[in-house]
Enzyme design. Structure first.
Site, mmCIF file in Angstrom:
data_model
loop_
_atom_site.group_PDB
_atom_site.id
_atom_site.type_symbol
_atom_site.label_atom_id
_atom_site.label_comp_id
_atom_site.label_asym_id
_atom_site.label_seq_id
_atom_site.Cartn_x
_atom_site.Cartn_y
_atom_site.Cartn_z
ATOM 1 N N CYS A 223 0.825 -1.207 0.000
ATOM 2 C CA CYS A 223 0.000 0.000 0.000
ATOM 3 C C CYS A 223 0.862 1.260 0.000
ATOM 4 C CB CYS A 223 -1.016 -0.038 1.131
ATOM 5 S SG CYS A 223 -2.486 0.915 0.702
ATOM 6 N N HIS B 192 -3.134 -5.166 0.266
ATOM 7 C CA HIS B 192 -2.533 -5.611 1.532
ATOM 8 C C HIS B 192 -2.529 -7.139 1.583
ATOM 9 C CE1 HIS B 192 -2.658 -1.723 3.803
ATOM 10 N NE2 HIS B 192 -3.587 -1.452 2.900
ATOM 11 N N GLU C 92 -1.040 -9.003 3.527
ATOM 12 C CA GLU C 92 -0.950 -9.518 4.900
ATOM 13 C C GLU C 92 -2.305 -9.942 5.463
ATOM 14 O OE1 GLU C 92 -0.493 -6.397 3.939
ATOM 15 O OE2 GLU C 92 -1.288 -4.930 5.375
HETATM 16 N N1 GLN Z 1 -2.293 6.746 2.520
HETATM 17 C C1 GLN Z 1 -2.305 5.957 1.336
HETATM 18 C C2 GLN Z 1 -3.642 6.006 0.614
HETATM 19 O O1 GLN Z 1 -4.613 6.438 1.184
HETATM 20 C C3 GLN Z 1 -1.938 4.516 1.657
HETATM 21 C C4 GLN Z 1 -2.987 3.808 2.440
HETATM 22 C C5 GLN Z 1 -2.476 2.566 3.108
HETATM 23 O O2 GLN Z 1 -1.277 2.347 3.179
HETATM 24 N N2 GLN Z 1 -3.380 1.742 3.630
HETATM 25 O O3 GLN Z 1 -3.747 5.610 -0.523
#
Ligand code: GLN
Length: 536
Positions: free
Chosen positions: A380, A506, A508
């Site tokens: 992310c 993600h 994970e």
């Molecule tokens: N802040 C970034 C976004 O909103 C990454 C979000 C995250 O890492 N979950 O896209």
């Protein structure tokens, strides 16, 4: 349908979630269809708007709901995919009741905590069980008995046990048995007080799970049984375990599963913990060790990254290598020397995150991995920052940034998702949950996933700006995973590097014992090879 209700006393953080998850796994192993509900007595409608420093990581489910991290434990232990209704909060229950009141569903009545809120809570619990066609519904009540905010929930589960019949409900109470320093004596008084508190609201526990540093002495078990009015077989010792994955074995060996199935009078179809024990054995008897650094900004609370830590445990068992986590606070890296910080590190992870603090430190870590060949995984935010780093240092766009951190960046290489423009509400409005990712054939990602279509979970507002894709790819950072419509970049991998891989999703969140996250496993395997100086 049967109910196992888990309450907690004395302190928070005693591992109620792991106890509940372990029981779910054990009941499932007895052939019973088991599901689990987590009750969080806070007023937020969901966990999505909370800072990870408050309650740890925000876990994301397939359906896109942002929930308490305990649901991650349930999913990992039960090997199930849960939904938003598996997490009940005070906010959610009140919102429902207030909406019904406005609609006129209670016309003429005074709307009250008892019976309206308690009825709503009971309804929500029962509906989850019915939807999942469960034999057993586990209900974990967050917080500690005696808290003002848990009162309606305790009253609701007490009523539930009357509605369904006490023989269909097992109450488990988790407490702490501290050891007093000088004399080394196991003290039962906090447990006695906590059970007294529980009985004052009309709940008599069937078993007590006593956490403590060491196993309970038999005499202490007998004392707790006598003072708390439970059979001695119902006093279960839960000493510190070598791994959370050992907890089911500890509970099983003391007969807790037998006690529950006997209470319900349901035939046990025999247990099969062989695979679980095999998983645990490989994890706890490593043949080597590998050091993975997590560069983050919530590193002072490990629960903020719990799904990554669990994913690494799953990889540790798979590779039979202990994964040592080297925590690096991103901001410290802005002042430090990455060569020193990552001296004995074999792999680097930059996880997700929000807000500007620590961003430049994370970029330093990524640059170090790219230039020195240390394997890297970004998830992310870690994916978006890889793109920023690459644009700045490989493409020479020195003012490249994400518009999250600089809305006026000369090169906004990571930009707001078009559908996010103009959104005002912050709760449950990101791009959330499971979305299909199309993986290009011939890529490393394809080799690892073994498929061109994968489903992974998301939680973001920003994405790679489509205007820069061609330039980035021409310089060697390939987008080997994309959304179904081809518009969104989902996986990046660098040509000519052992493992410099990142994902907008993600991975994970879907890692399970015996089925580790593919991208974490890729990192750990590459880190082992890097450690051993193997060619690639
Ligand atoms: N802040 C970034 C976004 O909103 C990454 C979000 C995250 O890492 N979950 O896209």
């Amino acid at each position: 349908m049967k109910y196992v209700i888990v309450t907690g006393g004395v302190l928070s953080g005693l591992g109620k979630g792991i106890t509940t998850s372990s029981l779910g796994m054990l009941l499932k192993a007895r052939g019973l269809k088991t599901t689990a509900v987590k009750i969080d007595p806070y007023l937020n409608c969901d966990a999505g708007t909370m800072n990870p420093f408050q309650h740890g990581e925000v876990f994301v489910l397939d359906d896109g709901s942002e929930v308490d991290l305990d649901l991650g434990n349930y999913e990992r232990f039960l090997d199930a995919n849960l939904r938003s209704d598996h997490n009940i909060t005070t906010g959610k229950a009140y919102r429902e009741v207030i909406m019904k009141e406005r609609r006129g569903d209670y016309l003429g009545q005074t709307v009250q905590i008892i019976p309206h809120i308690t009825d709503e809570i009971k309804k929500e619990i029962v509906e989850v069980g019915e939807k999942d066609e469960a034999d057993v519904v586990l209900v974990e009540l967050g917080g500690t008995v005696g808290d003002i905010e848990s009162m309606p929930f305790l009253e609701a589960v007490r009523q539930l046990s009357m509605d369904v019949g006490r023989e269909n409900c097992v109450f488990l109470h988790t407490t702490l048995v501290p050891i007093m320093g000088v004399v080394g004596e196991q003290k039962t008084k906090p447990t006695q007080h906590s059970v007294k508190e529980l009985r004052a609201v009309g709940i008599k526990p069937d078993a007590i799970i006593a956490r403590g540093e060491r196993p309970l002495l038999d005499s202490i078990k007998e004392k707790i049984a006598l003072f708390c009015d439970v059979p001695v077989e119902g006093v279960i010792s839960a000493p510190d375990a070598i791994s959370i994955y050992q907890v089911p074995i500890i509970l099983e060996e003391q007969g807790l599963t037998d006690l529950i199935v006997d209470h319900f009078n349901i035939g046990s179809k025999g247990e099969d913990l062989t695979r679980w024990k095999g998983f645990l054995d490989k994890m706890t008897n490593p043949i080597g060790e590998v050091n993975i650094s997590i560069v983050g900004k919530y590193t002072h609370l490990m629960d903020s990254y719990i799904s990554h830590l669990e994913a690494f445990h799953h990889c540790a068992s798979e590779t039979q290598n202990k994964v040592n986590i080297v925590w690096v606070e991103a901001e410290d890296l802005e002042k430090g020397d990455p060569k020193m910080v990552f001296k004995d590190v074999h792999g680097i992870l930059v996880p997700g995150g929000f807000g500007e603090r620590g961003i430049e430190g994370k970029i330093i870590a990524i640059n170090h991995a790219r230039e020195t060949g240390i394997p890297y995984l970004g998830t992310c935010l870690g994916f978006q920052l890889l793109v920023v780093e690459f644009c700045r240092n490989a493409l020479g766009l020195t003012d490249a940034n994400s518009s999250e951190f600089n809305p006026d960046a000369g090169h906004p290489v990571v930009d707001l998702l078009p559908e996010q423009i103009g959104l005002e509400d912050k709760g449950a409005t990101m791009r959330l949950g499971s979305h299909e990712v199309i993986v290009s054939e011939g890529s490393m990602a394809h080799e690892m996933y073994g498929s061109t279509k994968v489903l992974e979970r998301h939680r973001h507002r920003f994405e790679v700006n489509p205007e820069y894709i061609d330039r980035i790819e021409a310089a060697g950072l390939k987008f080997t995973g994309r959304s179904k419509d081809g518009r969104r970049m989902e996986i990046a991998e660098l040509e000519g590097h052992r493992y410099l891989t990142a994902s907008q999703f993600h991975p994970e969140f879907k890692s399970r014992p015996l089925r580790p996250s593919i991208l974490h496993l890729g990192l750990v395997k590459a880190a082992i090879d890097h450690r051993d100086g193997k060619d690639f």
